[in-house]
Design a protein around this motif. Structure first.
Motif, PDB file in Angstrom:
ATOM      1  N   PRO A 295       0.815  -1.225   0.000  1.00  0.00           N
ATOM      2  CA  PRO A 295       0.000   0.000   0.000  1.00  0.00           C
ATOM      3  C   PRO A 295       0.847   1.272   0.000  1.00  0.00           C
ATOM      4  CG  PRO A 295      -0.915  -1.621   1.513  1.00  0.00           C
ATOM      5  CD  PRO A 295       0.411  -2.154   1.079  1.00  0.00           C
ATOM      6  N   ALA A 296       1.934   1.283   0.784  1.00  0.00           N
ATOM      7  CA  ALA A 296       2.817   2.454   0.793  1.00  0.00           C
ATOM      8  C   ALA A 296       3.605   2.553  -0.504  1.00  0.00           C
ATOM      9  CB  ALA A 296       3.764   2.384   1.991  1.00  0.00           C
ATOM     10  N   LEU A 297       4.076   1.417  -1.010  1.00  0.00           N
ATOM     11  CA  LEU A 297       4.819   1.399  -2.269  1.00  0.00           C
ATOM     12  C   LEU A 297       3.985   1.935  -3.419  1.00  0.00           C
ATOM     13  CD1 LEU A 297       7.267   0.578  -3.982  1.00  0.00           C
ATOM     14  CD2 LEU A 297       6.407  -1.776  -3.956  1.00  0.00           C
ATOM     15  N   ALA A 298       2.669   1.750  -3.359  1.00  0.00           N
ATOM     16  CA  ALA A 298       1.789   2.251  -4.426  1.00  0.00           C
ATOM     17  C   ALA A 298       1.935   3.751  -4.634  1.00  0.00           C
ATOM     18  CB  ALA A 298       0.339   1.893  -4.117  1.00  0.00           C
ATOM     19  N   ALA A 299       2.247   4.493  -3.580  1.00  0.00           N
ATOM     20  CA  ALA A 299       2.404   5.943  -3.728  1.00  0.00           C
ATOM     21  C   ALA A 299       3.549   6.294  -4.670  1.00  0.00           C
ATOM     22  CB  ALA A 299       2.633   6.583  -2.358  1.00  0.00           C
ATOM     23  N   LEU A 300       4.573   5.440  -4.724  1.00  0.00           N
ATOM     24  CA  LEU A 300       5.705   5.659  -5.621  1.00  0.00           C
ATOM     25  C   LEU A 300       5.505   4.961  -6.962  1.00  0.00           C
ATOM     26  CD1 LEU A 300       8.632   5.069  -3.083  1.00  0.00           C
ATOM     27  CD2 LEU A 300       7.433   7.201  -3.605  1.00  0.00           C
ATOM     28  N   GLU A 405       2.367   7.483   4.539  1.00  0.00           N
ATOM     29  CA  GLU A 405       2.592   8.200   5.802  1.00  0.00           C
ATOM     30  C   GLU A 405       2.477   7.267   7.005  1.00  0.00           C
ATOM     31  OE1 GLU A 405       1.379  12.477   7.720  1.00  0.00           O
ATOM     32  OE2 GLU A 405      -0.190  11.373   6.654  1.00  0.00           O
ATOM     33  N   ALA A 406       1.575   6.298   6.923  1.00  0.00           N
ATOM     34  CA  ALA A 406       1.356   5.397   8.057  1.00  0.00           C
ATOM     35  C   ALA A 406       2.426   4.315   8.176  1.00  0.00           C
ATOM     36  CB  ALA A 406      -0.019   4.734   7.932  1.00  0.00           C
ATOM     37  N   ASP A 407       3.091   3.986   7.085  1.00  0.00           N
ATOM     38  CA  ASP A 407       4.084   2.909   7.088  1.00  0.00           C
ATOM     39  C   ASP A 407       5.432   3.491   7.492  1.00  0.00           C
ATOM     40  OD1 ASP A 407       5.771   0.750   6.595  1.00  0.00           O
ATOM     41  OD2 ASP A 407       4.727   0.151   4.768  1.00  0.00           O
ATOM     42  N   THR A 408       5.639   3.656   8.791  1.00  0.00           N
ATOM     43  CA  THR A 408       6.834   4.353   9.277  1.00  0.00           C
ATOM     44  C   THR A 408       8.115   3.572   8.990  1.00  0.00           C
ATOM     45  OG1 THR A 408       6.449   3.400  11.462  1.00  0.00           O
ATOM     46  CG2 THR A 408       5.564   5.604  11.048  1.00  0.00           C
ATOM     47  N   VAL A 413      13.224   3.974   5.769  1.00  0.00           N
ATOM     48  CA  VAL A 413      14.247   3.561   4.809  1.00  0.00           C
ATOM     49  C   VAL A 413      14.388   4.609   3.706  1.00  0.00           C
ATOM     50  CG1 VAL A 413      14.964   1.775   3.175  1.00  0.00           C
ATOM     51  CG2 VAL A 413      13.835   1.122   5.298  1.00  0.00           C
ATOM     52  N   LEU A 414      13.283   5.184   3.282  1.00  0.00           N
ATOM     53  CA  LEU A 414      13.329   6.227   2.256  1.00  0.00           C
ATOM     54  C   LEU A 414      13.921   7.522   2.797  1.00  0.00           C
ATOM     55  CD1 LEU A 414       9.817   5.812   0.573  1.00  0.00           C
ATOM     56  CD2 LEU A 414      11.986   4.795  -0.131  1.00  0.00           C
ATOM     57  N   GLY A 415      13.733   7.778   4.064  1.00  0.00           N
ATOM     58  CA  GLY A 415      14.190   9.030   4.667  1.00  0.00           C
ATOM     59  C   GLY A 415      13.017   9.928   4.993  1.00  0.00           C
ATOM     60  N   LYS A 416      12.996  10.428   6.220  1.00  0.00           N
ATOM     61  CA  LYS A 416      11.854  11.229   6.666  1.00  0.00           C
ATOM     62  C   LYS A 416      11.735  12.541   5.885  1.00  0.00           C
ATOM     63  CE  LYS A 416      11.768   9.246  11.314  1.00  0.00           C
ATOM     64  NZ  LYS A 416      11.894   9.495  12.772  1.00  0.00           N
TER      65      LYS A 416
END
Length: 449
Positions: A295-300, A405-408, A413-416
């Protein structure tokens, strides 16, 4: 050797002179993967290498329509500079521009010398460094689709060669102006590691495959490939678009990634004839990581409002979180090859994805899976798209951004700093879309209401 080692500059200048090059185009990716660039006269190249080329940092915060989005470090900081230094080890003559060579640029803060937080190339570098700490070297093979369009006399653009039923074909039946042959030869001469090309499923749609290589090289080549395709189309008076779904009556364009990892000895770390499905524990854990962080990867992987119109049943664009053995209806497909060819194929990405961000995100998710050492669920069997069997991916860009945002763990790993900038930039895109009145709304409502 670093591209910024000035003792090596003389060798590059001699090569440029021998090739008759008097201009170097220094290019780098912005947040959405578009190439930003400056043409530099060769006599000024030493100065550019030493001091860098000044650009406004807000180039990362500028929308496709030219609006500067209020992202931290841009407008609020007074629109400061970034410095872009030519990476001369990436120099290549432009086959279609006599006297011009192109190279990538590295983006730095001119005061600190540190990478700009939004720099996609540096983000990928940092993720790959994390993999290296665990003895893994990602290898990536990109597959990209795009549409070619002709100018419509009535205004706008229409699909080139709109004949149906021409998937997996080559030649004049699907390409009456030989666009593909010309383009293949040009990008081959740019040394992008092109393998082959063919007409894709819908009229005017093409796919060109690139060789697999170390992940940074693959990202560099995919970035330059997309820029080259768009430039070559413009030279023909046409438009090439990597938009996810540009037409209502045609399918979308994908950006599939084949991912494996080499271990410290150069062996494919995904292969194990005695392991489950013929895959090593590392490979199975990587699959589990990609599923867990999908789900978080989908944003990229699906980074635009338009991206989510590509999904749906019978599209072969995955909208469920699943994996399968040589199953093209799954989000993660394991091709049948083993041994040195053992790998996973992520079919989630669409062609609008920034190559650096898609590869960085996929590798980050796989690495988190390897570190968590969890097994994936049973693989999909048969045709997919059954919501009773698998969880649904985000169905909107807003949903994907919320998941990112929820997958901290993934964001860390990507950087805040990068994640905060990306979220702010993309949420502004959603806001602008939601305020815009579309043609569909006028057609649907104006006459009747």
């Amino acid at each position: 050797m670093s591209a910024h080692d000035t003792p090596d500059l003389g060798r590059h200048l001699e090569r440029l002179a021998a090739d008759g090059i008097d201009v170097v185009r220094v290019t780098y990716p912005d947040l959405i993967g578009t190439d930003r660039a400056r043409d530099v006269l060769v006599e000024e190249l030493p100065r550019a290498v030493e001091h860098g080329l000044a650009f406004c940092r807000a180039v990362y915060h500028t929308s496709p329509q030219g609006d500067v989005v209020p992202v931290s470090g841009g407008l609020d900081a007074g629109l400061p500079d970034i410095a872009v230094r030519p990476d001369l080890d990436t120099l290549a003559p432009l086959p279609w521009e006599p006297g011009v060579a192109v190279c990538l640029g590295d983006v730095r803060d001119p005061a600190t010398g540190q990478p700009a937080p939004e720099s996609p190339r540096d983000l990928l570098r940092s993720v790959l460094a994390r993999c290296g700490e665990h003895g893994l070297r990602p290898v990536v093979g990109p597959e990209l689709e795009y549409y070619l369009c002709d100018a419509d006399p009535a205004g706008g653009w229409r699909r080139y060669a709109r004949d149906a039923g021409v998937v997996y074909t080559a030649g004049l039946r699907a390409d009456p102006d030989n666009h593909l042959l010309r383009t293949l030869r040009q990008v081959r001469d740019l040394d992008l590691g092109v393998i082959s090309g063919n007409h894709e499923f819908d009229g005017g749609q093409f796919e060109i495959n690139l060789l697999h290589s170390e992940a940074m090289s693959a990202a560099d080549r995919a970035f330059r490939f997309k820029a080259a395709i768009k430039e070559l189309a413009r030279r023909e008076g046409r438009l090439a678009t990597f938009m996810a779904k540009p037409f209502n009556d045609a399918g979308g364009s994908g950006f599939h990634l084949h991912l494996s990892c080499e271990d410290a000895g150069g062996r494919n770390a995904f292969d194990d004839p005695s392991g489950g499905y013929g895959l090593s524990a590392t490979a199975r854990h990587a699959v589990a990581g990609v599923l867990a962080h999908a789900p978080a990867l989908a944003a990229l992987a699906n980074p635009t409002v338009n991206s989510y119109k590509r999904f749906g049943p019978d599209t072969l664009a995955p909208w469920l979180i699943d994996w399968g053995l040589d199953n093209r209806s799954a989000m993660v497909r394991i091709p049948p090859e083993r041994g040195s060819g053992a790998r996973l194929e992520l079919r989630l990405g669409d062609a609008s994805a920034n190559p650096y961000l898609l590869i960085a995100g996929t590798v980050a998710a796989a690495l988190l899976g390897v570190l968590a050492a969890e097994e994936p669920p049973a693989p999909l069997e048969g045709y997919g798209y059954d919501t009773a069997r698998s969880a649904l991916l985000p169905t909107t860009l807003t949903g994907a951004l919320d998941a990112l945002e929820a997958d901290t763990a993934f964001a860390d790993v990507l950087g805040k700093d990068f994640t905060a900038s990306f979220l702010a930039y993309k949420r502004n895109e959603v806001d602008r879309f939601q305020r815009h009145v579309t043609d569909w709304e006028f057609t649907e409502y104006a006459y009747h209401l």
